[in-house]
Every structure is written in structure tokens, then in C-alpha cells.
Design a protein around this motif. Structure first.
Motif, mmCIF file in Angstrom:
data_model
loop_
_atom_site.group_PDB
_atom_site.id
_atom_site.type_symbol
_atom_site.label_atom_id
_atom_site.label_comp_id
_atom_site.label_asym_id
_atom_site.label_seq_id
_atom_site.Cartn_x
_atom_site.Cartn_y
_atom_site.Cartn_z
ATOM 1 N N SER A 1 -13.062 -8.257 -5.129
ATOM 2 C CA SER A 1 -13.591 -6.913 -5.366
ATOM 3 C C SER A 1 -12.435 -5.924 -5.320
ATOM 4 N N GLU A 2 -12.596 -4.793 -5.988
ATOM 5 C CA GLU A 2 -11.536 -3.793 -6.023
ATOM 6 C C GLU A 2 -12.012 -2.476 -5.422
ATOM 7 N N VAL A 3 -11.114 -1.850 -4.673
ATOM 8 C CA VAL A 3 -11.379 -0.533 -4.102
ATOM 9 C C VAL A 3 -10.234 0.382 -4.518
ATOM 10 N N THR A 4 -10.555 1.471 -5.193
ATOM 11 C CA THR A 4 -9.542 2.455 -5.564
ATOM 12 C C THR A 4 -9.659 3.624 -4.604
ATOM 13 N N LEU A 5 -8.582 3.895 -3.860
ATOM 14 C CA LEU A 5 -8.571 4.949 -2.852
ATOM 15 C C LEU A 5 -8.006 6.227 -3.432
ATOM 16 N N ASN A 6 -8.670 7.341 -3.160
ATOM 17 C CA ASN A 6 -8.120 8.646 -3.494
ATOM 18 C C ASN A 6 -7.139 9.049 -2.387
ATOM 19 N N GLY A 7 -6.458 10.186 -2.575
ATOM 20 C CA GLY A 7 -5.482 10.636 -1.590
ATOM 21 C C GLY A 7 -6.091 10.872 -0.221
ATOM 22 N N ASN A 8 -5.274 10.677 0.824
ATOM 23 C CA ASN A 8 -5.685 10.923 2.202
ATOM 24 C C ASN A 8 -6.945 10.134 2.566
#
Length: 328
Positions: free
Chosen positions: A131-138
Motif C-alpha cells: 500500500s502507498e501513503v503520500t505524506l503532505n508537509g509537516n
């Protein structure tokens, strides 16, 4: 005896500790006070034990030593006979030291990978199940290294992230835990999640998720594609159907899309994602709503886009963004 957090010990006995809490308890068990505590509980277990749970001394000693080796402790010394030691080990195996051993195994199995993005950074993480998780800043993502077996796949998130969850070959749910004490149960789906300052928002792009609140009375919501649900301090505040889901995850495409957003919301977004302090000189702007799209690859590009789109003077001085109306 040195006092230890009794509520934490109670959680440990109920097998409800987080991996960090397990580590804290197990470290305390290696101290003289912790060993004394274990000794006292073992003695209590012995007093309540029955002869039919007694095992051979050699087997007891081996298992006892295994537990001690696991928790890093020296053997406890007793003045009683060998049969007493074997009997006591039987109590240990059904009591606190077994919890310590089991707790260590849970901690070891759940030893976490922690990934934190810097302000303005966008990063994609591939989980053990692909599975993939794309994190935004902070934002911070935490998950166990080992996802073998049939247990739930679990991650912990603070900040903002977009999830693309792979269906499991065997029935295993995917659980997302948030700082707001809201849990998202997933079977295979894509969705955007924000959890900051006690405010949580979930926008479902595809598939199905169930939201579980830990408040009393508990609440469960099953979301369909296009749904938006918001919670503030665990109280549901908004449910929308047929939402433009792409707008909420536009940050993945290096842009920010706003629809009837206020400058107060914009200010919070800039502070959370880019780590700046925002000053809005004209307070009448705080409640003014606007709609538009600006690029977000770089801070200066974002500020320039805001300036042009909304006919404002936007300046960046040190770590402060100043927003004011243009005078001409």
C-alpha cells in the motif's frame, strides 16, 4: 519501592499499551524496583495457584530462564525449595512475567518505522503490504515493520496523507489511527485524511471505509466514494455527499485548490504545511471567501500565485508571511 505509573501498568496487564508504552514498562521491569514489583506479584500468583498447574522443575526452569533472558533480568533469588521455584514459575507463566514476555514480543513485532516530512515536503511511502501513503508537509506516519500473520494492518498518522490501500490476499483490515482518537477501517480504497489541531477530515475517493469514534456513545459511519466527513474534538461536524474529491488531494499534484475557503483557513494551511507565521493586516479578509487554484511546488511560487489570483500584496519576510490588500 519506587512508584511507577499504575495506570500504565494496568494497561500493560490488559495488553493495551502502545509500542512506546511497552518499551517504557519493560525497561522499568529491569530496574530493582521493577524486579521487586514482579517478585511481589509472582508471590501473590503463587498463593492463588493450584497444584494441578504445576510442571516439571526442568521445564519450568527453562521457560523461566527464557522469559528472564527476553526481558534482560537476572534470576530472582528464593530461599524456598526447588519444587516451590517450579511451582512459582508455573504461576509466572500464567501471570505477570508472561505478560512481560508477551509484551516484549508485541513490542518487538511492532517495532516501528517513523517517517516525518519537513515543512513543504511531499513524500510517498510504500508500506509492507505494498500500500502507498503520500505524506503532505509537516506530517508523521508510524507503522510496524512486521506485517506478517493474519492481524490487522495498522498505521498511525498525524498531519495530512493520501492513502492508496492494497486489498489483502487474506481477510485483513487496514486500520488508520489518528491523534484525534478517530479510527479509519479500510478494506481497499483511496482517500485523503487530515488530522491537525483536534480537527479531522476524511474524503473518500474510491472503495469503502468505516469511521469509528472512541467517544461515548461510540459512533460508526460507513463512507461511500465522494463522501466527506469532518470531526472536531471527536464530534462530527459535517457530512457531504458527491464531493469533488480531487480538490482535497490536489496537493499531491503540486497545486492547491480552494472553493469557498476563507483566508483564516488559508492562514492555518500555510502555517501547518509550510511552517510559517501568517499575519493578515486587514482583518476583514479573515472571513472573506475565495475560490481558485495556485501552484504549491515552492513557497515563493505559492505566494506569488496567491498575490495574482486574489489581487493582494503578499510578502515573505524571514519566517513570516504578510497578507494585505493592495493600495492601487
Amino acid at each position: 519501592m519506587e512508584q511507577f505509573d499504575q495506570s500504565l501498568l494496568h494497561k500493560f496487564q490488559l495488553n493495551q499499551c502502545t509500542p512506546e508504552e511497552y518499551e517504557r514498562v519493560l525497561e522499568w521491569f529491569t530496574t530493582p524496583a521493577g524486579r521487586e514489583y514482579l517478585d511481589s506479584v509472582m508471590t501473590q500468583d503463587l498463593d492463588m495457584a493450584k497444584p494441578d498447574i504445576m510442571m516439571s522443575s526442568s521445564q519450568s526452569d527453562q521457560l523461566y530462564q527464557r522469559i528472564l533472558d527476553t526481558t534482560g533480568q537476572e534470576p530472582l533469588r528464593y530461599s524456598r525449595s526447588r519444587w516451590f521455584t517450579g511451582f512459582k514459575v508455573a504461576a509466572v507463566l500464567s501471570g505477570t512475567l508472561l505478560l512481560a514476555y508477551g509484551g516484549w514480543r508485541v513490542y518487538n513485532r511492532h517495532r516501528n518505522t517513523v517517517i516525518q516530512t519537513a515543512y513543504g515536503e511531499v513524500r510517498t511511502v510504500v508500506l509492507p503490504d505494498q500500500s502507498e501513503v503520500t505524506l503532505n508537509g509537516n506530517s508523521t506516519l508510524r507503522y510496524a515493520n512486521n506485517w506478517e500473520g493474519t492481524g490487522d494492518r495498522e498505521v498511525w498518522i498525524e498531519g495530512e496523507a493520501f492513502f492508496s490501500v492494497k486489498p489483502s490476499a487474506v481477510p485483513r483490515s487496514f486500520q488508520v489511527h489518528t491523534a484525534s482518537k478517530m479510527n479509519v477501517e479500510v478494506l481497499g480504497t483511496t482517500f485523503n485524511l487530515v488530522d491537525r489541531h483536534g480537527h479531522m477530515q476524511v474524503v473518500l475517493n474510491s472503495g469503502k471505509v468505516r469511521l469509528h469514534s472512541n467517544r461515548t456513545p461510540a459512533e460508526t459511519i460507513t463512507m461511500q466514494p465522494g463522501d466527506l466527513v469532518e470531526y472536531k474534538e471527536q464530534v462530527r461536524t459535517k457530512v457531504k455527499n458527491h464531493t469533488d474529491t480531487q480538490r482535497y488531494s490536489s496537493w499531491k499534484r503540486n497545486s492547491l485548490q480552494f472553493e469557498n475557503a476563507s483566508f483564516a483557513e488559508l492562514s492555518q494551511l500555510l502555517e501547518d504545511t509550510y511552517g510559517v507565521t501568517v499575519e493578515i493586516k486587514d482583518t476583514s479578509l479573515l472571513h472573506q471567501e475565495f475560490t481558485g487554484t495556485v501552484p504549491s511546488q515552492q513557497m515563493e511560487m505559492l505566494l506569488d500565485g496567491l498575490s495574482q489570483l486574489f489581487h493582494l500584496k503578499v510578502s515573505h519576510v524571514d519566517n513570516t508571511v504578510i497578507i494585505e490588500r493592495k493600495t492601487n
